[in-house]
Design a protein around this motif. Structure first.
Motif, short mmCIF file in Angstrom:
data_model
loop_
_atom_site.label_atom_id
_atom_site.label_comp_id
_atom_site.label_asym_id
_atom_site.label_seq_id
_atom_site.Cartn_x
_atom_site.Cartn_y
_atom_site.Cartn_z
N THR A 101 0.93 -1.31 -0.30
CA THR A 101 0.16 0.13 -0.08
C THR A 101 0.90 1.20 -0.32
O THR A 101 1.68 1.43 0.69
N ALA A 139 -6.23 -2.90 -6.61
CA ALA A 139 -6.27 -2.30 -5.27
C ALA A 139 -5.62 -1.04 -5.28
O ALA A 139 -6.70 -0.54 -3.92
N ASP A 196 -8.28 1.11 -2.73
CA ASP A 196 -7.49 2.04 -1.45
C ASP A 196 -7.96 3.59 -1.48
O ASP A 196 -8.44 3.74 -0.25
#
Length: 446
Positions: A3, A44, A48
């Motif tokens: 992340t 992803a 997020d």
């Protein structure tokens, strides 16, 4: 799954992909994400940040096009910091403290054509097979170069000049040094704001410098002046073009006072809105000393220029050079003559003009909401008027990000102006886009 500390601001006028890409660049430059780090997939990343996958893909595509990202089959996307960013990650403090390690966005660093290295190698190969002169070269410069320059000045600047009238110089400053030594006694009037090297060169020659206020030149008194230094085609640094009526008034006052007008024609070939403005010397060759340079068209490190002087000064300067041999080295002259002969200088100018035009348009669009344009946009930089504190904060933010821009106030002696000079030539495409984002961000906060 990796992340990143990213966020999007839907009140920000910038598109979401632009916001994301800018934050990734900042993370890379600060070292918070290391070179070679694996980045999240677009799926992803979209999850997020709460954006569509298309937004994430656009951000990643932009960074990949700029060379920041690398895709590895079967293993995802990885950060590739790149050369100029790598220096910032390794030593940001050192980079801020050493100007040579900053990406130059000043008024004098030209864009480097990707073809230039090959052209240089070809020119230097020809130099290596030529027989150098047995003694010092001709005091005016090698004949081959003077012939090529005379042809170019007739074709591009409208000057009716023969090769014997051209003097090859060690750049503009070298020409000014010789000219100031040959002029009759008197002060030197120099534009204010104006070219700082001209002021220093005049003072080192023992001349008193008189300010010639930009925009008020039609009323300036030249009595007692031996020379008046001007940049009429693209005033350095405001960008103003000297209007026709002021040109005529300047020439009349110079004639009446016996003053020589010194025309620095440093970047006239880089107009991209209209044809280049005619040289002042074409209107009054007996009153104007004309100076040109290769620094803006090819490379500053060449230290090569040329000048065409009124007949009354030509002989004196030539005699001085015959004693001092103050001229560029023969190999440099020979190489530049080759580039001119083969049309390479024209080709570089054409491609650079396109680059500057495209970058200028982006700068104007980005900065117009935050600052006032000082004059017409031409050449390789634009000048913006700002309050002193805002200008200083913007320059500091740029330096922290690895870029150097100059303050307008640094070019002023008596003039009360403040702002920034934003150059187009020094950075690569990726560096330019990043610099513009940093500058807009800094101005938005101030």
């Amino acid at each position: 799954m990796p992340t990143l500390p990213l966020q999007v601001d839907r009140d920000d006028p910038r598109p979401l992909p632009t916001q994301i890409a800018a934050q990734v660049r900042e993370l890379a430059l600060s070292g918070r994400v290391a070179d070679g780090a694996r980045l999240p997939s677009t799926r992803a990343l979209a999850a997020d940040l709460g954006v569509s996958r298309g937004v994430a893909e656009q951000a990643w595509d932009q960074l990949r096009a700029e060379g920041w990202l690398e895709g590895r089959r079967g293993s995802g996307t990885w950060l590739r910091v790149g050369g100029f960013a790598q220096r910032a990650v390794e030593s940001p403090a050192t980079r801020r403290g050493v100007d040579e390690e900053l990406v130059m966005m000043d008024a004098g660093t030209p864009w480097r054509d990707p073809r230039q290295s090959a052209l240089w190698r070809r020119a230097w190969r020809e130099v290596s097979t030529a027989d150098p002169p047995r003694a010092y070269e001709e005091p005016g410069g090698i004949e081959e170069l003077r012939v090529a320059l005379a042809e170019r000045l007739r074709r591009t600047r409208g000057l009716a000049v023969e090769p014997d009238q051209v003097l090859v110089t060690s750049g503009t400053v070298g020409g000014l040094r010789q000219l100031f030594a040959a002029l009759s006694p008197g002060e030197i009037a120099i534009e204010d704001p104006g070219f700082r090297a001209a002021v220093v060169t005049a003072e080192l020659a023992g001349r008193v410098v008189r300010s010639l206020p930009v925009g008020e030149g039609a009323e300036s008194d030249l009595a007692g002046c031996a020379g008046a230094y001007v940049t009429p085609s693209h005033q350095h640094p405001t960008g103003r073009v000297l209007p026709a009526d002021e040109r005529l008034a300047l020439l009349r006052r110079a004639e009446g006072s016996g003053c020589v007008v010194i025309e620095d024609d440093y970047d006239s070939e880089f107009r991209y809105d209209v044809a280049p403005v005619p040289a002042l010397a074409s209107m009054a060759p007996g009153r104007v000393a004309y100076l040109g340079t290769a620094s803006k068209t090819v490379l500053p490190s060449l230290r090569l220029g040329w000048m065409v002087l009124p007949e009354s000064l030509h002989g004196a300067v030539l005699a001085h050079r015959a004693v001092t041999f103050d001229m560029p080295p023969w190999p440099v002259q020979k190489a530049f003559a080759t580039l001119l002969r083969d049309g390479h200088v024209d080709a570089v100018i054409r491609s650079a003009r396109k680059v500057y035009a495209a970058r200028a348009e982006k700068v104007v669009a980005a900065l117009s909401p935050h600052a006032e344009l000082a004059g017409p946009v031409a050449g390789m930089y634009s000048t913006w008027l700002l309050e002193p504190d805002r200008a200083l904060r913007a320059r500091e933010a740029m330096a922290a990000a690895g870029f150097r821009i100059n303050l307008l106030a640094d070019y002023c002696r008596n003039a009360d102006l403040s702002g920034l000079l934003v150059g187009f030539g020094g950075p690569t495409d990726a560096e330019f886009e990043l610099a513009l984002e940093v500058l807009v961000s800094a101005l938005s906060r101030s």
